[in-house]
Structures are given as structure tokens and as C-alpha cells.
Design an enzyme around this catalytic site. Sequence first.
Site, mmCIF file in Angstrom:
data_model
loop_
_atom_site.group_PDB
_atom_site.id
_atom_site.type_symbol
_atom_site.label_atom_id
_atom_site.label_comp_id
_atom_site.label_asym_id
_atom_site.label_seq_id
_atom_site.Cartn_x
_atom_site.Cartn_y
_atom_site.Cartn_z
ATOM 1 N N SER A 155 0.798 -1.201 0.000
ATOM 2 C CA SER A 155 0.000 0.000 0.000
ATOM 3 C C SER A 155 0.840 1.265 0.000
ATOM 4 O O SER A 155 1.487 1.581 -0.980
ATOM 5 C CB SER A 155 -0.942 -0.071 1.199
ATOM 6 O OG SER A 155 -2.023 0.788 1.024
ATOM 7 N N LYS B 25 -1.099 -4.017 -3.427
ATOM 8 C CA LYS B 25 -2.381 -3.431 -3.023
ATOM 9 C C LYS B 25 -2.475 -2.038 -3.625
ATOM 10 O O LYS B 25 -1.834 -1.113 -3.167
ATOM 11 C CB LYS B 25 -2.503 -3.368 -1.506
ATOM 12 C CG LYS B 25 -3.817 -2.754 -1.057
ATOM 13 C CD LYS B 25 -3.897 -2.679 0.456
ATOM 14 C CE LYS B 25 -5.210 -2.031 0.870
ATOM 15 N NZ LYS B 25 -5.285 -0.623 0.434
#
Length: 430
Positions: free
Chosen positions: A316, A341
Site C-alpha cells: 500500500s 495493493k
Amino acid sequence: MKPQIKKFPLVQSLLATLATGSFLSLSITPTVNAEMTNSPKMVVDEMWQIINNEFVDRHFNQVNWLQKREELLSRNYSNKTQAYRAINQALKELGDPYTRFLPPEQFEALNSQTSGETSGVGVRIAIDPRTQDLYIVDAIRKSPAAEAGLKRGDRIVRIDGKPTALMDLDQASEALKGEIGTDVNLDIARRGQPSFQVKITRSEIEVPSVDFSLRQEGGLNVGYIKLDEFSSLAAQQMRDAIDELQKQQASAFVLDLRGNPGGLLFASVDIARMWMSEGEIVDIVDRRGGHRRFQANNSAVTDLPLVVLVDGNSASASEILAGALKENKRATVVGTNTFGKGTVQSVHSLSDGSGLAVTISRYYPPSGININKKGISPDIVQNLSREEEYLLSQNPSLFATKADSQYAKAIAILRNNASLQGVNSISIRQ
């Protein structure tokens, strides 16, 4: 224990993993409102409204979302457990693992994590998989545990008289946490010394996201920075680390993002700007196809050579930072493929103290490549052998030393860079 935190009912902040955000309500008729006030059904409808307004997939994974509201509100919920179960089932149908419901305790813990503050004694703990002993991985600087003299490697035998051998990691963590001003009694075993007891008073703790040190590596002054998560305090802590290491005459940096699961989107942008003078950082695309591009703004605090370490648990916000530094050729990325992600969530507080994380947008590195479920490939692939993984898991003090081949590769790259350019020719930007 539930960590004591400050409440943020209407905070507007995005996370590349999760975040705290405001709740936007659709109007409902007074009759229905009166019927649902203080009812578990109110939380169900709040969930539906947020998903309807914000979920990135406007087709709701082919679920008839209007019909889903009628179905959910036609049921009678005698308690919160039934309502929570219905919420979880409805969210599961959306097919997005990052859009999820957070019961009150989890929501408070998330707020504490992203704010960088919590209450407790200030230790990171782990369980030895061979012996099942509970031991201290780290005592946070200036925490009650550190002031009481607890150290890495200390074994916690009992917490308030209860044997830790009967606890799992979550249970031990809950036992250590508690309200500010309360005491906890620990029985400690330390290698080479008699066991002893210590009473520690819990307090509010600023959890450090950054750990750093200056390393002497073959005549090269290397500033090593470990970033654990992108909390609201991470950017300032990163700036402080860079400044301090430059004062100590660092001539190159290693930024370690291994195991970093992400955090606040804006923290990743702010930190990228500390390393980059120019170039695109990330492109955020909302559910209507609108773009919001973040650029470096000529505010970098250093231009020294940089190697970034990543692994399969770098996710992320870590991927935003690593991708920006790699694709702008600001750093050499070393390690293994990152998690993959490529979505952004907002987290909303609900009326009963629970929360809802909802995927609201997708993000792309400067190249525009979709990294979701694919990750970012390092410039130089360096795997840890099984023997290394086991050794490092058993002896965390060997992490980021010569026994760690990923770190050793980073040092080799920096030393080669220095030999090509000459260490003395590398400038330090003040």
C-alpha cells in the site's frame, strides 16, 4: 484492554491501507428515522449509505445495491451481533477484501494506530515459536517500559500474576494495555540474571514509526532508516531522522520498508517529497474516473544516494513510496516483489462506535501500471534464504546487519556508487 484513544468522529484523512473519514448521510424519512434511532438497524443503514455514496465499483460487483437496502432494513435485529453479521455478509458480496466492517474495539485500535498514539507500557512483543515464551522485541524509547529498564530479549513470565505460557499474542497484548494511570505487574526473566518483578504505570505513548542509526560500513557513513508504518506522525519522524543523520555526516541512506503494511496516503506523499525534488509520486483515480496527481514540489531535504529495501509484506503506502522513488530513478529498490495493493480506503465512524472501511479509489505509480495483486518488482531481486529467514526470526538483532543479505546487497550498491563518484564529491543538502 481497549486502548485509550482520542475520538475522531469527523476526521477527513485517507489511508492507502485504511483511514479515518467523515460520514455522509442520505436523508431518511422522520418515521423511519424514529424507528431506527438507537436501534442496530441504524448502523446497518449507515453502512449501506456510505457504500452507496463512495464504493469505487459503481456497479457494486453486480449486486443490486438498492434492493440490498430494502432486504437489510426489512429484517429485525434484536442485538448488535445480528446487525454486524448482516453487515459483514453484505460487504462480502462486494468482492473487495479491503471494504470491511470494524467492530468498536477494532475501530479504536485502528484510530490509535494511525494517530501514532496509544496507552500502555510501551513494548513490542513476540512469541518464540520453539518454546512459546513471550519476549520483548523492543521497548519504545521514553516509554514506561524503557524507563523501568526493560530491554529487548527480556522474557515476560507473568502479567499481573497470570502465566503468559497460557496466553496467545493477542491476549498478552490486551493484558499489557490499559487505561492511563493504571498499574501492571510483570515477572521478568533476563538471561544471566535472577528473575525479577517490576510494576509499571501505563501512560499515553507516542508510538515511533521510524527507527534510525548511523552505520560505519567499510569507510562509508550509511544512514539506516526503518519505517514501520505511515502513521500521522511518520512524516515528521522521518524528517527528524534524515536531519539527524545528515548532522552525523551520513553519505548515503538505506530506507527499509520491509514488513511495512502501509498507512496514511498523505504521509507517503509527504515522505516521498523529502527524497524527491521533482517528478510524479502517485495518481489517485476515483470511481468516476477523476484523477488527482501528486507531484514532488522541490522540497527534498537530501539528494544523497538511496537504496530502498522491500519484501512481500511491503504494501500500500509502502508501494506508493517505493514506486515513486524507483520510477523517478531516485533510488535503487532491492528485495523481493511487494504485496500488490493498489487501492485507497476511507474509514468512517458509525453511530455505535464501530467503523467502516470502504475502498474509494485506485492508485497508480508514475508509469500508470496497475500494481494491484501484482506488486512492484525491485530493481535488484535479492531473496532471503530459508536459513536466513529462520535466523533473523530467532534473533531480531541480526536484522539489517551483514547476516541479512538484503541489507548487505544495499550496502554493496552504495559502496559501489561511492567508489564511482568518490565519497567526498557527494553533497549534503542543508
